[in-house]
Design a protein around this motif. Structure first.
Motif, PDB file in Angstrom:
ATOM      1  N   GLU A 139      32.606  15.482  11.249  1.00  0.00           N
ATOM      2  CA  GLU A 139      33.724  15.747  10.352  1.00  0.00           C
ATOM      3  C   GLU A 139      33.293  16.783   9.324  1.00  0.00           C
ATOM      4  O   GLU A 139      32.289  16.610   8.638  1.00  0.00           O
ATOM      5  N   ILE A 140      34.067  17.868   9.232  1.00  0.00           N
ATOM      6  CA  ILE A 140      33.792  18.947   8.290  1.00  0.00           C
ATOM      7  C   ILE A 140      35.066  19.186   7.482  1.00  0.00           C
ATOM      8  O   ILE A 140      36.116  19.486   8.051  1.00  0.00           O
ATOM      9  N   ALA A 141      34.972  19.019   6.174  1.00  0.00           N
ATOM     10  CA  ALA A 141      36.103  19.260   5.267  1.00  0.00           C
ATOM     11  C   ALA A 141      37.345  18.497   5.718  1.00  0.00           C
ATOM     12  O   ALA A 141      38.452  19.028   5.714  1.00  0.00           O
ATOM     13  N   GLY A 142      37.152  17.252   6.125  1.00  0.00           N
ATOM     14  CA  GLY A 142      38.269  16.387   6.475  1.00  0.00           C
ATOM     15  C   GLY A 142      38.803  16.553   7.876  1.00  0.00           C
ATOM     16  O   GLY A 142      39.723  15.818   8.276  1.00  0.00           O
ATOM     17  N   ALA A 143      38.266  17.494   8.651  1.00  0.00           N
ATOM     18  CA  ALA A 143      38.707  17.707  10.024  1.00  0.00           C
ATOM     19  C   ALA A 143      37.604  17.296  10.994  1.00  0.00           C
ATOM     20  O   ALA A 143      36.411  17.408  10.679  1.00  0.00           O
ATOM     21  N   THR A 144      38.000  16.835  12.185  1.00  0.00           N
ATOM     22  CA  THR A 144      37.042  16.421  13.210  1.00  0.00           C
ATOM     23  C   THR A 144      36.819  17.568  14.189  1.00  0.00           C
ATOM     24  O   THR A 144      37.777  18.160  14.703  1.00  0.00           O
ATOM     25  N   TRP A 145      35.556  17.857  14.449  1.00  0.00           N
ATOM     26  CA  TRP A 145      35.178  18.968  15.323  1.00  0.00           C
ATOM     27  C   TRP A 145      34.211  18.474  16.396  1.00  0.00           C
ATOM     28  O   TRP A 145      33.355  17.626  16.130  1.00  0.00           O
ATOM     29  N   LEU A 146      34.347  19.050  17.575  1.00  0.00           N
ATOM     30  CA  LEU A 146      33.343  18.900  18.620  1.00  0.00           C
ATOM     31  C   LEU A 146      32.486  20.152  18.627  1.00  0.00           C
ATOM     32  O   LEU A 146      32.989  21.267  18.791  1.00  0.00           O
ATOM     33  N   PHE A 147      31.170  19.980  18.429  1.00  0.00           N
ATOM     34  CA  PHE A 147      30.218  21.080  18.503  1.00  0.00           C
ATOM     35  C   PHE A 147      29.574  21.074  19.891  1.00  0.00           C
ATOM     36  O   PHE A 147      29.102  20.030  20.361  1.00  0.00           O
ATOM     37  N   VAL A 148      29.564  22.235  20.529  1.00  0.00           N
ATOM     38  CA  VAL A 148      28.988  22.385  21.867  1.00  0.00           C
ATOM     39  C   VAL A 148      27.864  23.408  21.805  1.00  0.00           C
ATOM     40  O   VAL A 148      28.080  24.557  21.378  1.00  0.00           O
ATOM     41  N   ALA A 149      26.671  23.013  22.212  1.00  0.00           N
ATOM     42  CA  ALA A 149      25.522  23.915  22.246  1.00  0.00           C
ATOM     43  C   ALA A 149      25.512  24.649  23.574  1.00  0.00           C
ATOM     44  O   ALA A 149      25.304  24.038  24.629  1.00  0.00           O
ATOM     45  N   GLU A 150      25.759  25.953  23.548  1.00  0.00           N
ATOM     46  CA  GLU A 150      25.628  26.784  24.732  1.00  0.00           C
ATOM     47  C   GLU A 150      24.261  27.461  24.708  1.00  0.00           C
ATOM     48  O   GLU A 150      23.525  27.375  23.730  1.00  0.00           O
ATOM     49  N   ALA A 151      23.919  28.147  25.785  1.00  0.00           N
ATOM     50  CA  ALA A 151      22.593  28.743  25.875  1.00  0.00           C
ATOM     51  C   ALA A 151      22.361  29.798  24.799  1.00  0.00           C
ATOM     52  O   ALA A 151      21.242  29.939  24.291  1.00  0.00           O
ATOM     53  N   ASP A 152      23.421  30.552  24.429  1.00  0.00           N
ATOM     54  CA  ASP A 152      23.247  31.652  23.483  1.00  0.00           C
ATOM     55  C   ASP A 152      24.005  31.463  22.176  1.00  0.00           C
ATOM     56  O   ASP A 152      23.981  32.361  21.319  1.00  0.00           O
ATOM     57  N   LYS A 153      24.676  30.319  22.013  1.00  0.00           N
ATOM     58  CA  LYS A 153      25.482  30.117  20.808  1.00  0.00           C
ATOM     59  C   LYS A 153      25.858  28.647  20.660  1.00  0.00           C
ATOM     60  O   LYS A 153      25.652  27.835  21.564  1.00  0.00           O
ATOM     61  N   VAL A 154      26.427  28.341  19.502  1.00  0.00           N
ATOM     62  CA  VAL A 154      27.025  27.028  19.260  1.00  0.00           C
ATOM     63  C   VAL A 154      28.484  27.262  18.888  1.00  0.00           C
ATOM     64  O   VAL A 154      28.785  28.060  17.996  1.00  0.00           O
ATOM     65  N   THR A 155      29.375  26.578  19.592  1.00  0.00           N
ATOM     66  CA  THR A 155      30.809  26.722  19.376  1.00  0.00           C
ATOM     67  C   THR A 155      31.386  25.381  18.942  1.00  0.00           C
ATOM     68  O   THR A 155      30.934  24.326  19.406  1.00  0.00           O
ATOM     69  N   ARG A 156      32.385  25.411  18.056  1.00  0.00           N
ATOM     70  CA  ARG A 156      33.035  24.175  17.649  1.00  0.00           C
ATOM     71  C   ARG A 156      34.525  24.226  18.003  1.00  0.00           C
ATOM     72  O   ARG A 156      35.143  25.288  17.997  1.00  0.00           O
ATOM     73  N   TYR A 157      35.060  23.040  18.317  1.00  0.00           N
ATOM     74  CA  TYR A 157      36.449  22.910  18.734  1.00  0.00           C
ATOM     75  C   TYR A 157      37.116  21.841  17.878  1.00  0.00           C
ATOM     76  O   TYR A 157      36.599  20.719  17.762  1.00  0.00           O
ATOM     77  N   ALA A 158      38.269  22.171  17.301  1.00  0.00           N
ATOM     78  CA  ALA A 158      39.028  21.174  16.559  1.00  0.00           C
ATOM     79  C   ALA A 158      39.454  20.061  17.517  1.00  0.00           C
ATOM     80  O   ALA A 158      39.837  20.327  18.659  1.00  0.00           O
ATOM     81  N   TYR A 159      39.374  18.818  17.051  1.00  0.00           N
ATOM     82  CA  TYR A 159      39.719  17.683  17.911  1.00  0.00           C
ATOM     83  C   TYR A 159      40.830  16.869  17.272  1.00  0.00           C
ATOM     84  O   TYR A 159      40.770  16.533  16.081  1.00  0.00           O
ATOM     85  N   LYS A 160      41.832  16.556  18.084  1.00  0.00           N
ATOM     86  CA  LYS A 160      42.917  15.673  17.684  1.00  0.00           C
ATOM     87  C   LYS A 160      42.857  14.422  18.554  1.00  0.00           C
ATOM     88  O   LYS A 160      42.497  14.494  19.724  1.00  0.00           O
ATOM     89  N   PRO A 161      43.211  13.251  18.003  1.00  0.00           N
ATOM     90  CA  PRO A 161      43.123  12.010  18.774  1.00  0.00           C
ATOM     91  C   PRO A 161      43.819  12.119  20.126  1.00  0.00           C
ATOM     92  O   PRO A 161      44.952  12.603  20.221  1.00  0.00           O
ATOM     93  N   GLY A 162      43.088  11.727  21.167  1.00  0.00           N
ATOM     94  CA  GLY A 162      43.638  11.729  22.511  1.00  0.00           C
ATOM     95  C   GLY A 162      43.490  13.023  23.265  1.00  0.00           C
ATOM     96  O   GLY A 162      43.882  13.106  24.448  1.00  0.00           O
ATOM     97  N   ASP A 163      42.923  14.071  22.646  1.00  0.00           N
ATOM     98  CA  ASP A 163      42.775  15.352  23.344  1.00  0.00           C
ATOM     99  C   ASP A 163      42.011  15.193  24.649  1.00  0.00           C
ATOM    100  O   ASP A 163      40.933  14.581  24.681  1.00  0.00           O
ATOM    101  N   LEU A 164      42.557  15.790  25.720  1.00  0.00           N
ATOM    102  CA  LEU A 164      41.872  15.834  27.006  1.00  0.00           C
ATOM    103  C   LEU A 164      41.540  17.264  27.416  1.00  0.00           C
ATOM    104  O   LEU A 164      40.981  17.493  28.486  1.00  0.00           O
ATOM    105  N   LYS A 165      41.902  18.225  26.567  1.00  0.00           N
ATOM    106  CA  LYS A 165      41.557  19.634  26.766  1.00  0.00           C
ATOM    107  C   LYS A 165      41.096  20.204  25.434  1.00  0.00           C
ATOM    108  O   LYS A 165      41.639  19.865  24.372  1.00  0.00           O
ATOM    109  N   ALA A 166      40.102  21.073  25.494  1.00  0.00           N
ATOM    110  CA  ALA A 166      39.602  21.693  24.270  1.00  0.00           C
ATOM    111  C   ALA A 166      40.596  22.712  23.743  1.00  0.00           C
ATOM    112  O   ALA A 166      41.258  23.423  24.507  1.00  0.00           O
ATOM    113  N   HIS A 167      40.709  22.783  22.425  1.00  0.00           N
ATOM    114  CA  HIS A 167      41.475  23.839  21.780  1.00  0.00           C
ATOM    115  C   HIS A 167      40.608  25.097  21.733  1.00  0.00           C
ATOM    116  O   HIS A 167      39.456  25.102  22.181  1.00  0.00           O
TER     117      HIS A 167
END
Length: 450
Positions: A139-167
């Motif tokens: 949780e960052i600043a009141g929002a929930t994020w999924l952080f994904v470590a890729e080989a050359d970067k780290v990407t974050r995706y906003a998460y909403k309850p029940g999401d089955l696809k990444a934003h």
């Protein structure tokens, strides 16, 4: 904590009584273990997972889950009363985390995907990624994020309850070294990245490119190191946290503390560092590469990472001649024979040595279980297969205690080959432990007795 998901609801608080090479002069004297280090016979953690005697347990696999290796009857060794079942099939499954809604996410670096498992069925959550590996909710600043470590970067995706696809994703850190880095010419032995997030800070492990080399110690960014970044920025706040960590996996904060712990895959093919007689012929074997020595040295590591810490690699190797807790070091014979490259006496001691070449990957803490669950991926160059199991490390007032087997029996003894290779562990809300397997492409559910 590394993983934001439903934790085990409760467990009985009780003690787990733990049951269960040397020779030659150490180049750097091993630091004596603390008198109450939590290791050794008779030590007891305040709370711990209740483990029964080892028992042979058949793995159950329902319809649609019983492809190889579960097309034949498979048994594993678990504490008495535990059960094992195939939870899902995910090809080359690696790291996992539960979403806040209770769905399981699983990384597939080889496919460039993150998969979501619901009701035993895996579907695509995110695709087109560069070898995604570790997955962390924060949780960052009141929002929930999924952080994904890729080989050359780290990407974050906003998460909403029940999401089955990444934003749409936001890159937090890019430019991390991978096989496209010019100086590496396509060669990177440990390109997959591991991460943790705590209090708005992103922790990134940049592993070594090699078995043992000086080049990684002078690169920018440093390899065989852990960095921190601002979890809400882009390449903001970069800080070199610790060095000398060959391949830090399973980054995890011990619950209720600011302690970052990692498991470490150590180097291979170490030369004998001193005058010990390894083969028993009455002569010194100093400087030789000998399978009897390589099979035992150096140990893998479970360490607490401190800001400014140096943990030895590639110039100092853990000295486990006199035990596995609070280890000092031998000077590496190839790269630091005279001690000029690094003063091994000043390196941070290793909290717990795990058996050499077992390749610990995941590290999952649970307050309810009273310790840490560590999947061991298994050896590639030991004369006998080692690892290929999941161990439990009970926690004591002084740190990690002695590991005990939780899941084993994953090697076909006749063929001397594994049929399952554990990677990561995740804790489900019902008290079960899910273990990913990148060999058979499975997620195994381990369920304790009620």
């Amino acid at each position: 904590m590394r993983k934001l998901g439903a934790l085990v609801a409760a467990a009985t608080a009780c003690s787990l009584a733990l049951t269960g090479c040397g020779g030659g002069e150490a180049v750097e004297e091993a630091r004596p273990a603390a008198s109450n280090s939590g290791g050794g016979a008779g030590s007891q953690p305040a709370t711990a997972l209740v483990l029964g005697k080892p028992a042979s347990v058949k793995v159950t696999a329902g319809a649609g889950l019983n492809a190889a290796p579960f097309d034949v009857s498979r048994t594993v060794t678990l504490p008495a009363g535990w059960t094992a079942a195939v939870y899902a099939r995910v090809e080359k499954a690696r790291f996992m985390t539960f979403t806040p809604s209770g769905d399981l996410l699983v990384s597939q670096p080889s496919q460039g995907k993150v998969r979501v498992v619901r009701a035993g069925k895996a579907t695509d959550f995110a695709t087109g990624l560069n070898r995604p590996h570790d997955l962390v909710f924060a949780e960052i600043a009141g929002a929930t994020w999924l952080f994904v470590a890729e080989a050359d970067k780290v990407t974050r995706y906003a998460y909403k309850p029940g999401d089955l696809k990444a934003h749409d994703g936001q890159v937090v850190v890019d430019g991390l070294p991978d096989t496209s880095t010019p100086e590496l010419r396509g060669n990177y032995a440990h390109v997959l990245k591991n991460i943790a997030v705590k209090d708005g800070k992103l922790y990134v492990s940049i592993a070594s490119t090699c078995n043992a080399c000086v080049e990684d110690t002078v690169s920018d960014p440093r390899r065989a190191a852990v960095y921190t970044y601002d979890a809400a920025g882009k390449n903001a706040g970069r800080h070199l946290l610790a060095t000398g960590i060959r391949n830090a996996e399973g980054l995890a904060f011990r619950p209720g503390t600011d302690e970052l712990w990692v498991v470490v895959n150590n180097r291979d093919n170490t030369l004998v560092p001193d005058d010990r007689d390894v083969d028993g012929d009455g002569k010194s074997d100093k400087g030789k590469r000998m399978s009897q020595f390589v099979d035992q040295y150096p140990v893998e590591e479970l360490i607490k990472v401190r800001d400014g810490g140096f943990y030895g690699w590639p110039f100092c190797n853990p000295n486990s001649d006199n035990g596995t807790h609070n280890l000092g070091f031998h000077r590496d014979y190839e790269l630091n024979r005279d001690g000029q490259k690094a003063d091994c006496a000043k390196a941070d001691p290793i909290d717990l040595g795990l058996p050499a070449h077992t390749a610990p990957l995941g590290l999952t803490f649970s307050p309810a279980l009273g310790g840490a669950v560590i999947p061991m991926h298994g050896s590639w160059n030991s004369t006998k297969p080692v690892g290929y199991k999941v161990v439990f490390v009970p926690w004591t007032a002084d740190g990690p205690g002695d590991p005990v087997d939780l899941l084993s029996g994953l090697v076909d003894l006749k063929a001397a080959k594994p049929w399952l290779r554990p990677v990561d562990a995740a804790l489900d809300a019902d008290g079960s432990i899910l273990v990913s397997d990148d060999l058979g492409g499975s997620i195994i559910r381990l369920t304790p007795p009620k």
